[in-house]
Design an enzyme around this catalytic site. Sequence first.
Site, mmCIF file in Angstrom:
data_model
loop_
_atom_site.group_PDB
_atom_site.id
_atom_site.type_symbol
_atom_site.label_atom_id
_atom_site.label_comp_id
_atom_site.label_asym_id
_atom_site.label_seq_id
_atom_site.Cartn_x
_atom_site.Cartn_y
_atom_site.Cartn_z
ATOM 1 N N GLY A 199 -17.119 -1.647 15.180
ATOM 2 C CA GLY A 199 -16.488 -2.959 15.314
ATOM 3 C C GLY A 199 -15.307 -3.038 14.366
ATOM 4 O O GLY A 199 -15.288 -2.353 13.342
ATOM 5 N N GLN A 230 -8.884 -7.140 9.432
ATOM 6 C CA GLN A 230 -8.967 -5.812 8.820
ATOM 7 C C GLN A 230 -7.737 -4.960 9.126
ATOM 8 O O GLN A 230 -7.556 -3.893 8.542
ATOM 9 C CB GLN A 230 -10.202 -5.070 9.331
ATOM 10 C CG GLN A 230 -11.518 -5.668 8.853
ATOM 11 C CD GLN A 230 -12.663 -4.808 9.325
ATOM 12 O OE1 GLN A 230 -13.180 -5.007 10.412
ATOM 13 N NE2 GLN A 230 -13.060 -3.828 8.525
ATOM 14 N N CYS A 244 -18.443 -0.735 6.208
ATOM 15 C CA CYS A 244 -17.270 -1.479 6.656
ATOM 16 C C CYS A 244 -16.033 -0.605 6.518
ATOM 17 O O CYS A 244 -15.879 0.078 5.506
ATOM 18 C CB CYS A 244 -17.129 -2.736 5.791
ATOM 19 S SG CYS A 244 -15.745 -3.781 6.259
ATOM 20 N N LEU A 245 -15.164 -0.622 7.541
ATOM 21 C CA LEU A 245 -13.962 0.221 7.497
ATOM 22 C C LEU A 245 -13.004 -0.221 6.400
ATOM 23 O O LEU A 245 -12.126 0.540 6.001
ATOM 24 C CB LEU A 245 -13.249 0.208 8.855
ATOM 25 C CG LEU A 245 -14.070 0.762 10.031
ATOM 26 C CD1 LEU A 245 -13.238 0.828 11.289
ATOM 27 C CD2 LEU A 245 -14.646 2.131 9.699
ATOM 28 N N HIS A 264 -21.426 -9.327 11.561
ATOM 29 C CA HIS A 264 -20.570 -8.686 10.559
ATOM 30 C C HIS A 264 -19.087 -8.973 10.867
ATOM 31 O O HIS A 264 -18.328 -9.366 9.979
ATOM 32 C CB HIS A 264 -20.857 -7.175 10.561
ATOM 33 C CG HIS A 264 -20.008 -6.368 9.629
ATOM 34 N ND1 HIS A 264 -20.522 -5.705 8.541
ATOM 35 C CD2 HIS A 264 -18.667 -6.118 9.620
ATOM 36 C CE1 HIS A 264 -19.530 -5.085 7.894
ATOM 37 N NE2 HIS A 264 -18.392 -5.313 8.549
ATOM 38 N N GLU A 265 -18.697 -8.790 12.131
ATOM 39 C CA GLU A 265 -17.287 -8.995 12.500
ATOM 40 C C GLU A 265 -16.893 -10.472 12.444
ATOM 41 O O GLU A 265 -15.787 -10.815 12.024
ATOM 42 C CB GLU A 265 -17.000 -8.421 13.896
ATOM 43 C CG GLU A 265 -17.293 -6.928 14.070
ATOM 44 C CD GLU A 265 -16.705 -6.051 12.983
ATOM 45 O OE1 GLU A 265 -15.659 -6.409 12.409
ATOM 46 O OE2 GLU A 265 -17.317 -5.003 12.663
ATOM 47 N N HIS A 285 -15.981 -11.448 9.018
ATOM 48 C CA HIS A 285 -14.628 -11.045 8.618
ATOM 49 C C HIS A 285 -13.620 -12.149 8.932
ATOM 50 O O HIS A 285 -12.741 -12.444 8.129
ATOM 51 C CB HIS A 285 -14.206 -9.776 9.378
ATOM 52 C CG HIS A 285 -14.619 -8.505 8.700
ATOM 53 N ND1 HIS A 285 -14.294 -8.215 7.397
ATOM 54 C CD2 HIS A 285 -15.325 -7.438 9.148
ATOM 55 C CE1 HIS A 285 -14.776 -7.013 7.071
ATOM 56 N NE2 HIS A 285 -15.400 -6.528 8.125
HETATM 57 NI NI NI Z 1 -16.397 -4.714 8.282
#
Ligand code: NI
Length: 209
Positions: free
Chosen positions: A58, A63, A105-106, A147-148, A151
Amino acid sequence: MTTPSDTTLTDQEKKLSVIVHPHPTLRHKSKPILRVDDQLRDYIAQMFELMYSSKGVGLAANQVNLPIQLFVVNPAGKKDEGEEMVFINPVLSRPKGSEQAEEGCLSLPGVFGEVVRAAEIDVEAYTHMGQHIKLRATGYLARILQHEFDHLNGVMFFDRMSEAKRLEIQDEISEFEDDYQVRTSIGNVESAEQWQAWIRKLESRYCVK
Ligand code: NI
C-alpha cells in the site's frame, strides 16, 4: 483581491518519489480530492510502480509528497498479481474486533513493529475512474486500509504502538530523524516556505472546485 494561484506543474513536480520520516508532508492532514485529471491518473500509475519497486502492499499520496486523500493498495504486492485498488477520499467505519500484527512502512524502510488494528472494517471511497467502492474488509486488507488511511491523517504506524513496543524501535526511528536533521543543516531539504508553497499548489489544483 487575490490572484488565482498558478497550478502548472514543472517536469520535476510531475515525477514522484517516496519521502521518509520525518518529512513534514507525512504529518500533514490531507484534504479531499475534488478534481481528477490526467496528471492525477499518471501520479497513480507512478505510485503503483514505486510501491512494487519498494516491495510494498500500500502507498498513500502523502508518502510521495502529495497532500491529497488518495492511496493505492495491492495486497499481493506484485505487479500482475492480486488486485490493484485505488481509494480516493476514503471513509472507514464500523470497526470490529482487534488483531495485533507486525507492520512496516515505505516511509520508514527497514523498521517494523507490532500494531493493534480492528480485525474488520468498512471502507467507502471512489476510484480514479469515478466508481464508488463500498466493501467490508477483513484480515490483511483491513490492516492495510487502516495503515494507509492513517497516513492521510498524518499518523504513522509507530504512533499506534504501545509505549513499550515503540521504545524497542525508537533508536531506529531516531536515526531517520538525525539523518533529516543533517540534510536540513547542509541545505539539502526544502525550506518551510517552499514546502508550504508546494502544499498550497497541490491543494489549489486538486482540492478546490
Ligand atoms: Ni506506511
